[in-house]
Design an enzyme around this catalytic site. Sequence first.
Site, PDB file in Angstrom:
ATOM      1  CG  HIS A  27      -7.358  -3.172  -1.863  1.00 39.56           C
ATOM      2  ND1 HIS A  27      -6.881  -2.118  -1.126  1.00 39.56           N
ATOM      3  CD2 HIS A  27      -6.573  -4.231  -1.549  1.00 39.56           C
ATOM      4  CE1 HIS A  27      -5.873  -2.522  -0.371  1.00 39.56           C
ATOM      5  NE2 HIS A  27      -5.665  -3.807  -0.620  1.00 39.56           N
ATOM      6  CG  HIS A  53       0.310  -9.421  -2.645  1.00 40.50           C
ATOM      7  ND1 HIS A  53       0.314  -8.102  -3.032  1.00 40.50           N
ATOM      8  CD2 HIS A  53      -0.566  -9.507  -1.603  1.00 40.50           C
ATOM      9  CE1 HIS A  53      -0.515  -7.415  -2.258  1.00 40.50           C
ATOM     10  NE2 HIS A  53      -1.058  -8.243  -1.390  1.00 40.50           N
ATOM     11  CG  ASP A  98      -3.055  -5.224  -3.234  1.00 44.86           C
ATOM     12  OD1 ASP A  98      -2.664  -4.345  -2.443  1.00 44.86           O
ATOM     13  OD2 ASP A  98      -3.845  -6.137  -2.896  1.00 44.86           O
ATOM     14  CG  HIS A 108      -1.843  -1.162   1.273  1.00 44.08           C
ATOM     15  ND1 HIS A 108      -2.594  -1.466   2.396  1.00 44.08           N
ATOM     16  CD2 HIS A 108      -2.144  -2.122   0.357  1.00 44.08           C
ATOM     17  CE1 HIS A 108      -3.303  -2.557   2.164  1.00 44.08           C
ATOM     18  NE2 HIS A 108      -3.040  -2.966   0.934  1.00 44.08           N
TER      19      HIS A 108
END
Length: 289
Positions: free
Chosen positions: A233, A259, A237, A78
Amino acid sequence: MQYQTTLAEEVTYTGIGLHSGLNVTIVLQPAAADTGIVFVRADLAGRPSVTAFAANVTNTMRATTLENGAAKVFTIEHLMAAFSGMGVDNCLVTMTAPEPPVADGSALTFVRLIQQAGIIELTAKRQILKVAAEQTVRVADKFITILPYDGLRITFTSINAHPLLGVQFGDYEITPELFCREIAPARTIGFMNEVAALQAQGLARGGSLENVVVYDEKDVLTPLRFSDELVRHKILDVVGDMALAGCVQGHIIAVKSGHALNTVLAKQVLAAHKRESGGILWMSNKEAE
């Protein structure tokens, strides 16, 4: 021609880590050209540091972890998204714990800190990594790819079985103005039925309704900022994870990526760039030895 940037002055913030549950103070400090984003563990002897560079990624379970010797930091995505989205190339991030504050679960607090500090231009040229050919990472029904593009565009499809989520689609040309308005406020999503398992793994110890958008089996327990907050969101990321490759230009298209895939793509993009130009972006002198 674009020039590198850093913060105009030092700024400080204190909060709790999302996964560690530890109180932490971070100090964002101006840094010289070609420093990159460097995390300094002020709580450890010798104040070891790790550069936010794809080669330093060691774990991607629910967050992105960087390590260099004794210096280990996690859930940095973030903050990295805020730096990238706001166009900050160089900064020293001094931390009193291994995880930055979760704040409200988005990148908005970090954007406001950067705005408070101000951004100044340096005399060194910005190194821009222009993707020359398609790069793709695919695992089962998840994938992320990047195509040549003049700018940074992210197209993301999120698919979730929860009845209030389903399929969400986002397509954004990432600029500082758009990032601040449409992406930075989007918060982390969590599910009540995962809490016990996550905490058993040492995760989500700092999570709450104040910093996570929480869903139970049928409802959302946190007022939403956007009807499609989940996919926004996810795009946040991607911005943060791809920043580990430097200042990347390309069109990123992803379906159900997280991720793990994001950071593998960042490494692939850097590897392709190295083959083509013999150069590596954002590597500290210490790491280059």
